[in-house]
Design a protein around this motif. Structure first.
Motif, PDB file in Angstrom:
ATOM      1  N   SER A 155       0.797  -1.219   0.000  1.00 31.15           N
ATOM      2  CA  SER A 155       0.000   0.000   0.000  1.00 31.15           C
ATOM      3  C   SER A 155       0.829   1.267   0.000  1.00 31.15           C
ATOM      4  O   SER A 155       2.023   1.264   0.274  1.00 31.15           O
ATOM      5  N   ASP A 159      -2.743   5.220   2.225  1.00 31.16           N
ATOM      6  CA  ASP A 159      -3.471   4.100   2.814  1.00 31.16           C
ATOM      7  C   ASP A 159      -3.069   3.910   4.276  1.00 31.16           C
ATOM      8  O   ASP A 159      -3.902   3.583   5.117  1.00 31.16           O
ATOM      9  N   THR A 162      -4.885   6.491   6.186  1.00 32.54           N
ATOM     10  CA  THR A 162      -6.297   6.109   6.320  1.00 32.54           C
ATOM     11  C   THR A 162      -6.476   5.096   7.438  1.00 32.54           C
ATOM     12  O   THR A 162      -7.384   5.220   8.275  1.00 32.54           O
ATOM     13  N   LYS A 208      -5.116  -3.891  -0.212  1.00 35.32           N
ATOM     14  CA  LYS A 208      -5.612  -3.067  -1.317  1.00 35.32           C
ATOM     15  C   LYS A 208      -7.034  -2.577  -1.065  1.00 35.32           C
ATOM     16  O   LYS A 208      -7.473  -1.585  -1.647  1.00 35.32           O
ATOM     17  N   LYS A 211      -7.825   1.279   0.215  1.00 37.05           N
ATOM     18  CA  LYS A 211      -8.072   2.379  -0.723  1.00 37.05           C
ATOM     19  C   LYS A 211      -9.555   2.451  -1.070  1.00 37.05           C
ATOM     20  O   LYS A 211     -10.151   3.537  -1.123  1.00 37.05           O
ATOM     21  N   ARG A 214     -11.635   3.952   1.884  1.00 33.31           N
ATOM     22  CA  ARG A 214     -11.217   5.231   2.474  1.00 33.31           C
ATOM     23  C   ARG A 214     -12.403   6.147   2.753  1.00 33.31           C
ATOM     24  O   ARG A 214     -12.572   6.674   3.847  1.00 33.31           O
TER      25      ARG A 214
END
Length: 294
Positions: A155, A159, A162, A208, A211, A214
């Protein structure tokens, strides 16, 4: 390399750490028949010995066994201290046997519960345990380390940011939950946290997805915090009015909707079928405004 215990041995020694408390009652009974002073205190104190033995022998090979041995030792110590307090208050009075009998009955029930938990390879904390908070903190730290380890591989920096914000908001929700008096509302917040934890577990396997999540995490975690804070403020009002009662009732419904949204999003992550969240968030925003939480 240190030898590791099998899962069955871990369960067995964890159970024994708790069930060894039964021997403390045998010691207490023997001391009582011999009219030994402070029989209950001495008997309960003797219950610390086997958990300590298990902690420093078997506990070196298994963190699971060590944690259960600590809890069993703590409870034996607590019972001995409780007996000391009762002796100080009632001394030779026969009244002292009522609180001692009550505490012993409760202790026996918790020992059974702890033994069952150990049999299913689950941790257990006795009431007032001094070890619970440190174990939870360690568990959360381990989860975060795993998450960040995977993020380093797959990432971007955004990310990580987040995830960090999501973890901080999760902690805030958990802390706010402790201030809620209504068990039903507190349980609903607990279910939201469980759904969030399931999502974090998914991020650990597939970073993944962070993302993709988010926008969802940013909106729904903020909304959850806002609603809980509002609920706490409302529930602390001294004057109970029909309007206040209605507002508190609405919180129950909105929290259910948030829990449902978390579950839906998690299922979408698992099926790799993520769709635009704009419409979903817009509906929630309208709902909150209509209910007076916007």
């Amino acid at each position: 390399m240190q030898e590791q215990m099998s899962e069955q041995d871990e369960k067995k020694w964890a159970r024994r750490a708790h069930l060894s408390s039964i021997l403390s009652y045998v010691v207490t009974f023997i001391l009582l028949t011999k009219s030994v002073p402070y029989a209950f205190i001495i008997g309960m104190a003797s219950g610390i010995l086997l958990p300590l033995y298990i902690l420093f022998t078997k506990g070196r090979k298994s963190e699971f066994v060590a944690e259960h041995a600590k809890e069993a030792g703590f409870m034996a110590s607590f019972m001995a201290l409780f007996g000391t307090g009762v002796e100080a208050l009632w001394g030779s009075s026969t009244l002292k046997w009522f609180p001692l009998a009550g505490a012993s009955f409760y202790h026996s029930l918790t020992v059974i519960t702890a033994s069952i938990k150990a049999s299913y390879k689950k941790f257990f904390s006795y009431p007032l345990s001094i070890f619970r908070r440190s174990r939870e903190k360690k568990a959360n730290s381990t989860k975060e380390e795993k998450l960040y380890s995977n993020l380093d591989k797959f990432s971007s920096g955004i990310d990580k940011e987040t995830l960090q914000k999501a973890l901080e908001k999760r902690k805030e929700i958990a802390q706010l939950s402790q201030k809620i008096q209504d068990p039903n509302i507190q349980d609903k917040v607990g279910l939201i946290l469980q759904s969030l934890d399931s999502m974090f577990e998914n991020f650990e396997k597939d970073p993944k997805d962070i993302k993709t999540s988010r926008q969802f995490l940013s909106y729904y975690l903020d909304a959850t915090i806002k609603i809980i804070r509002k609920y706490i403020d409302l529930s602390e009002q001294k004057v109970i009015s029909p309007e206040l009662t209605e507002s508190l009732r609405k919180v129950d419904s909105i929290l259910s909707s948030i829990k449902e949204a978390f579950d839906k999003h998690h299922n979408k992550l698992l099926s790799n079928d993520i769709m635009e969240l704009d419409t979903e968030i817009e509906v929630m925003e309208k709902t909150m405004k209509l209910e007076g939480f916007g």
